[in-house]
Design an enzyme around this catalytic site. Structure first.
Site, PDB file in Angstrom:
ATOM      1  N   ASN A   1      -5.542   1.858 -13.389  1.00  0.00           N
ATOM      2  CA  ASN A   1      -4.581   0.884 -12.856  1.00  0.00           C
ATOM      3  C   ASN A   1      -3.172   1.444 -13.004  1.00  0.00           C
ATOM      4  O   ASN A   1      -2.883   2.142 -13.969  1.00  0.00           O
ATOM      5  CB  ASN A   1      -4.702  -0.420 -13.649  1.00  0.00           C
TER       6      ASN A   1
ATOM      7  N   MET B   1      -3.957  -7.775  -7.113  1.00  0.00           N
ATOM      8  CA  MET B   1      -3.436  -8.910  -7.878  1.00  0.00           C
ATOM      9  C   MET B   1      -4.541  -9.839  -8.388  1.00  0.00           C
ATOM     10  O   MET B   1      -4.396 -11.058  -8.369  1.00  0.00           O
ATOM     11  CB  MET B   1      -2.418  -9.688  -7.025  1.00  0.00           C
ATOM     12  N   ARG B   2      -5.622  -9.227  -8.838  1.00  0.00           N
ATOM     13  CA  ARG B   2      -6.692 -10.027  -9.455  1.00  0.00           C
ATOM     14  C   ARG B   2      -7.073  -9.355 -10.758  1.00  0.00           C
ATOM     15  O   ARG B   2      -7.086  -8.133 -10.850  1.00  0.00           O
ATOM     16  CB  ARG B   2      -7.939 -10.060  -8.556  1.00  0.00           C
TER      17      ARG B   2
ATOM     18  N   ILE C   1      -9.828  -8.162 -13.125  1.00  0.00           N
ATOM     19  CA  ILE C   1     -11.236  -7.865 -12.847  1.00  0.00           C
ATOM     20  C   ILE C   1     -12.112  -8.294 -14.033  1.00  0.00           C
ATOM     21  O   ILE C   1     -11.675  -8.359 -15.169  1.00  0.00           O
ATOM     22  CB  ILE C   1     -11.473  -6.393 -12.418  1.00  0.00           C
TER      23      ILE C   1
ATOM     24  N   GLY D   1       0.779  -1.233   0.000  1.00  0.00           N
ATOM     25  CA  GLY D   1       0.000   0.000   0.000  1.00  0.00           C
ATOM     26  C   GLY D   1       0.809   1.281   0.000  1.00  0.00           C
ATOM     27  O   GLY D   1       0.322   2.313   0.476  1.00  0.00           O
ATOM     28  N   SER D   2       2.030   1.249  -0.549  1.00  0.00           N
ATOM     29  CA  SER D   2       2.783   2.508  -0.606  1.00  0.00           C
ATOM     30  C   SER D   2       2.099   3.499  -1.552  1.00  0.00           C
ATOM     31  O   SER D   2       2.164   4.709  -1.344  1.00  0.00           O
ATOM     32  CB  SER D   2       4.239   2.264  -1.027  1.00  0.00           C
ATOM     33  N   ASN D   3       1.438   2.993  -2.561  1.00  0.00           N
ATOM     34  CA  ASN D   3       0.695   3.901  -3.455  1.00  0.00           C
ATOM     35  C   ASN D   3      -0.508   4.515  -2.747  1.00  0.00           C
ATOM     36  O   ASN D   3      -0.832   5.680  -2.978  1.00  0.00           O
ATOM     37  CB  ASN D   3       0.263   3.176  -4.736  1.00  0.00           C
TER      38      ASN D   3
ATOM     39  N   HIS E   1       0.735   0.333 -13.522  1.00  0.00           N
ATOM     40  CA  HIS E   1       1.525  -0.829 -13.933  1.00  0.00           C
ATOM     41  C   HIS E   1       3.017  -0.458 -13.943  1.00  0.00           C
ATOM     42  O   HIS E   1       3.389   0.588 -14.495  1.00  0.00           O
ATOM     43  CB  HIS E   1       1.092  -1.288 -15.327  1.00  0.00           C
TER      44      HIS E   1
HETATM   45  C1  GRF Z   1       3.210  -1.332  -7.613  1.00  0.00           C
HETATM   46  O1  GRF Z   1       4.512  -1.508  -8.092  1.00  0.00           O
HETATM   47  C2  GRF Z   1       2.238  -1.371  -8.754  1.00  0.00           C
HETATM   48  O2  GRF Z   1       2.724  -0.852  -9.940  1.00  0.00           O
HETATM   49  C3  GRF Z   1       1.986  -2.840  -8.891  1.00  0.00           C
HETATM   50  O3  GRF Z   1       1.957  -3.329  -7.574  1.00  0.00           O
HETATM   51  C4  GRF Z   1       2.773  -2.511  -6.754  1.00  0.00           C
HETATM   52  C5  GRF Z   1       1.997  -2.090  -5.545  1.00  0.00           C
HETATM   53  O4  GRF Z   1       2.811  -1.485  -4.581  1.00  0.00           O
HETATM   54  N1  GRF Z   1       0.818  -3.073  -9.698  1.00  0.00           N
HETATM   55  P1  GRF Z   1       2.189  -0.897  -3.238  1.00  0.00           P
HETATM   56  O5  GRF Z   1       1.340  -1.987  -2.593  1.00  0.00           O
HETATM   57  O6  GRF Z   1       1.361   0.315  -3.587  1.00  0.00           O
HETATM   58  O7  GRF Z   1       3.359  -0.547  -2.374  1.00  0.00           O
END
Ligand code: GRF
Length: 202
Positions: free
Chosen positions: A108, A91-92, A94, A12-14, A110
């Protein structure tokens, strides 16, 4: 105020970058109103709770179809009156049902420059194939994997001494800029889809 849902399976760093961008007003007129994970042990759920954001785990059962799983997700999204869905390491794949329910409202992130290195390991695939440039893509989600219209991209150089870890680090730094930037553009109504292209209004 637009209501954003973040779907994630991991760290969840994003999500953290989005929350921070809302706080710093780099995203205006929106807030994260819901976090959904398919994994009970995903740190992203704890992160959401720390910020008092409703956090829900929807785990898939083995005999469940993709559509049936997504029906539970869409129900939760509607219940929370969600306007925009952000897949950030969810990681699914949709289902078309989900895509139809939120057509052109799902994005999304990527970790590669699409259409190169699609799939679950964009970083590893770029290294493995000896790419000299890879990067980050944010795109709208359609019925195919890593395929919808591209919104923003940013490149990263792969150096000879890069390992998976160092490359991932550089990619994450970019992700944390590109994803909030895209959300802000979306919320401001600046993204116009024209076929496979996304035009960004001034
Ligand atoms: C990110 O690198 C994103 O591009 C990929 O999964 C990772 C998620 O990272 N699809 P985080 O959980 O947000 O740290």
């Amino acid at each position: 105020m637009k209501r954003i849902a973040v779907l994630a399976s991991g760290f969840g760093s994003n999500l953290a970058a989005i929350i921070q961008a809302v706080k710093r007003k780099k995203i205006k007129g929106a807030k994260v109103a819901l976090v959904i994970s398919d994994r009970q042990d995903a740190y992203v759920l704890k992160r959401a709770e720390k910020h008092n954001i409703p956090a829900v785990c929807i785990a898939a059962s083995l005999d469940q179809s993709r559509t049936d799983y997504d029906k539970s997700v869409v129900k939760e999204l509607k219940h929370h009156k969600i306007d925009m869905v952000v897949l950030a390491g969810f990681m699914r794949m949709i289902s078309p049902y989900f895509v139809r329910a939120f057509r052109n409202k799902i994005i999304n992130i990527h970790p590669a420059l699409l259409p190169a290195f699609k799939g679950t390991d964009g970083i590893g695939a770029a290294l493995c194939d000896g790419a000299k440039i890879t990067g980050v893509t944010v795109h709208f989600v359609d019925e195919q994997m890593d395929h919808g219209p591209i919104i923003l991209q940013s490149p990263v150089e792969v150096r000879d001494n890069d390992t998976r870890e160092t490359l991932a680090k550089k990619i994450h730094v970019l992700e944390h800029q590109l994803l909030p930037q895209t959300i802000d553009l979306f919320v401001k109504g600046k993204l116009k889809i024209s076929g496979r292209r996304v035009l960004i209004k001034n």
